[in-house]
Design an enzyme around this catalytic site. Structure first.
Site, PDB file in Angstrom:
ATOM      1  N   PRO A   1      -5.324  -4.957   1.230  1.00  0.00           N
ATOM      2  CA  PRO A   1      -5.012  -6.303   1.997  1.00  0.00           C
ATOM      3  C   PRO A   1      -6.208  -6.335   2.795  1.00  0.00           C
ATOM      4  O   PRO A   1      -6.385  -7.668   4.040  1.00  0.00           O
ATOM      5  CB  PRO A   1      -3.643  -5.533   2.539  1.00  0.00           C
ATOM      6  CG  PRO A   1      -3.657  -3.975   1.644  1.00  0.00           C
ATOM      7  CD  PRO A   1      -4.954  -3.781   0.827  1.00  0.00           C
TER       8      PRO A   1
ATOM      9  N   GLN B   1       0.574  -1.005  -0.105  1.00  0.00           N
ATOM     10  CA  GLN B   1      -0.259   0.102  -0.157  1.00  0.00           C
ATOM     11  C   GLN B   1       1.344   1.058  -0.585  1.00  0.00           C
ATOM     12  O   GLN B   1       1.726   0.657   0.222  1.00  0.00           O
ATOM     13  CB  GLN B   1      -0.866   0.427   1.465  1.00  0.00           C
ATOM     14  CG  GLN B   1      -0.616   0.013   2.520  1.00  0.00           C
ATOM     15  CD  GLN B   1      -0.987  -1.345   3.866  1.00  0.00           C
ATOM     16  OE1 GLN B   1      -2.024  -0.744   4.104  1.00  0.00           O
ATOM     17  NE2 GLN B   1      -0.427  -1.273   4.608  1.00  0.00           N
TER      18      GLN B   1
ATOM     19  N   ASP C   1      -8.162  -5.047  14.640  1.00  0.00           N
ATOM     20  CA  ASP C   1      -7.408  -3.463  14.072  1.00  0.00           C
ATOM     21  C   ASP C   1      -7.021  -3.572  12.745  1.00  0.00           C
ATOM     22  O   ASP C   1      -6.015  -2.978  12.441  1.00  0.00           O
ATOM     23  CB  ASP C   1      -6.026  -3.293  15.189  1.00  0.00           C
ATOM     24  CG  ASP C   1      -5.964  -2.205  15.332  1.00  0.00           C
ATOM     25  OD1 ASP C   1      -6.998  -0.880  14.433  1.00  0.00           O
ATOM     26  OD2 ASP C   1      -5.133  -1.582  15.909  1.00  0.00           O
TER      27      ASP C   1
HETATM   28  N1  SAM Z   1      -7.348   2.721  12.776  1.00  0.00           N
HETATM   29  C1  SAM Z   1      -7.676   2.271  11.347  1.00  0.00           C
HETATM   30  C2  SAM Z   1      -7.946   3.161  10.920  1.00  0.00           C
HETATM   31  O1  SAM Z   1      -9.220   1.613  10.570  1.00  0.00           O
HETATM   32  O2  SAM Z   1      -8.023   3.443  10.439  1.00  0.00           O
HETATM   33  C3  SAM Z   1      -6.115   1.149  11.493  1.00  0.00           C
HETATM   34  C4  SAM Z   1      -5.169   0.734  11.697  1.00  0.00           C
HETATM   35  S1  SAM Z   1      -3.989  -0.458  11.561  1.00  0.00           S
HETATM   36  C5  SAM Z   1      -2.667   1.210  11.068  1.00  0.00           C
HETATM   37  C6  SAM Z   1      -4.426  -0.630   9.909  1.00  0.00           C
HETATM   38  C7  SAM Z   1      -3.698  -1.605   9.695  1.00  0.00           C
HETATM   39  O3  SAM Z   1      -4.013  -3.307   8.739  1.00  0.00           O
HETATM   40  C8  SAM Z   1      -2.543  -1.132   8.539  1.00  0.00           C
HETATM   41  O4  SAM Z   1      -1.586  -1.296   9.294  1.00  0.00           O
HETATM   42  C9  SAM Z   1      -2.573  -2.328   7.943  1.00  0.00           C
HETATM   43  O5  SAM Z   1      -1.270  -2.429   7.159  1.00  0.00           O
HETATM   44  C10 SAM Z   1      -2.398  -4.248   7.921  1.00  0.00           C
HETATM   45  N2  SAM Z   1      -3.704  -4.810   7.356  1.00  0.00           N
HETATM   46  C11 SAM Z   1      -4.238  -4.994   6.259  1.00  0.00           C
HETATM   47  N3  SAM Z   1      -4.957  -5.687   6.206  1.00  0.00           N
HETATM   48  C12 SAM Z   1      -4.277  -7.048   6.488  1.00  0.00           C
HETATM   49  C13 SAM Z   1      -4.672  -8.284   6.448  1.00  0.00           C
HETATM   50  N4  SAM Z   1      -4.727  -8.548   5.769  1.00  0.00           N
HETATM   51  N5  SAM Z   1      -3.375  -8.813   7.299  1.00  0.00           N
HETATM   52  C14 SAM Z   1      -2.848  -8.376   9.211  1.00  0.00           C
HETATM   53  N6  SAM Z   1      -2.510  -6.602   9.411  1.00  0.00           N
HETATM   54  C15 SAM Z   1      -3.239  -6.116   7.713  1.00  0.00           C
END
Ligand code: SAM
Length: 284
Positions: free
Chosen positions: A162, A31, A155
């Site tokens: 992803p 991303q 989260d």
């Molecule tokens: N508070 C946030 C929001 O909803 O705006 C979410 C925060 S957190 C940064 C979300 C994280 O989920 C990201 O760092 C992203 O890389 C991760 N992520 C996305 N898809 C994922 C997956 N399939 N497995 C593990 N992590 C994932």
């Protein structure tokens, strides 16, 4: 000329923040990530152009994600966090001495590395001895997991890119399988306001409610997420978030919170009628 970060909240509504500097931006294998400095919201970071966390209000999201389940089952010991590479959920979990092990499964290592450099407010606990960092897809991780967790925290980003697999029925089924009998699953549950997030809110709830005997939704006011009206899911095999709520858990551990308290906990589960109706089981 003033510089503005603008995020589309829907096809017809946009949210803009004036920023002083773009601190850093990179396209990772998963991303696009960017960090900005602003007067009004402080430092904030985005993934694929969507606000993830800002210094001014990230505490609301992270406190509501963690202190709600901890106040229902205070002896939570083993925790799995899926996503959450900024470290905000881990920061709140680490405030409880009874938590022995936190596994954080983040798909994008660069989110962790860059948040450690540009967003220390949330990421400072990620190298704690109780935290194990795993860089993998959360859906694949739970599909192969055999351990029992007391708490699973989803989260995640929105269900595009992803994050999509973290809203699938198979993912929730695996979470159910690896959750201890007194375990709790909490997840970021989108918003009821705009059509796209409302659709995802309903779809996620239908899937979770078909698997878990207890499937509740709670709300918080998060100004920088679309509409400001944001939801979380609480699911378990037995424990009810209101009937089994234990007051004073944070006081006992000397944990001071800025948003969360016992009254907020109970009130968060009181949903407006239109949200209740949208989440009510549909007759087939
Ligand atoms: N508070 C946030 C929001 O909803 O705006 C979410 C925060 S957190 C940064 C979300 C994280 O989920 C990201 O760092 C992203 O890389 C991760 N992520 C996305 N898809 C994922 C997956 N399939 N497995 C593990 N992590 C994932």
């Amino acid at each position: 000329m003033a510089k503005w970060f603008t995020e589309a909240w829907s096809a017809g509504v946009r949210f803009s923040v004036k920023y002083a500097r773009k601190e850093y931006a990179e396209r990772t294998p998963h991303q696009k990530i960017a960090f900005y400095e602003s007067d009004e919201l402080g430092r904030f970071f985005t993934l694929d152009g969507v606000m993830m966390a800002c210094e001014k209000d990230e505490y609301v999201y992270h406190e509501m994600m963690i202190h709600v389940p901890m106040s229902v089952r205070p002896d939570i010991c083993r925790v799995l966090v899926i996503g959450g590479g900024d470290g905000g959920s881990v920061r709140e979990l680490l405030r409880y001495p009874q938590i022995a092990a936190i596994t954080l499964v983040e798909i994008d290592e660069r989110v962790v590395t860059l948040c450690e450099r540009y967003f220390p407010q949330t990421s400072r606990g990620l190298r704690d001895a109780r935290v194990s960092l795993v860089y993998a897809d959360g859906a694949a991780f739970v599909a192969n997991a055999v351990d029992a967790y007391d708490l699973i925290v989803v989260d995640s980003t929105d269900p595009i890119g992803p994050g999509e697999g973290l809203f699938s029925a198979a993912f929730y089924r695996d979470c159910h399988r690896i959750l201890a009998s007194d375990g709790i699953l909490v997840n970021q549950h989108e918003s009821p306001y705009f059509a796209a997030t409302r659709r995802e809110m309903i779809r996620a709830h239908e899937k979770i409610a078909s698997l878990f005997p207890v499937a509740r939704v709670y709300q918080a006011f998060i100004p920088t997420y679309p509409s400001g009206h944001w939801l979380f899911g609480f699911a378990s095999k037995r424990l009810d978030p209101v009937a089994d709520f234990r007051a004073g858990v944070q006081d006992a551990a000397d944990i001071r919170t800025r948003y969360y308290n016992g009254e907020v906990h109970r009130a968060a589960f009181a949903l407006p009628n239109d949200v209740r109706e949208a989440l009510a089981p549909k007759s087939k």
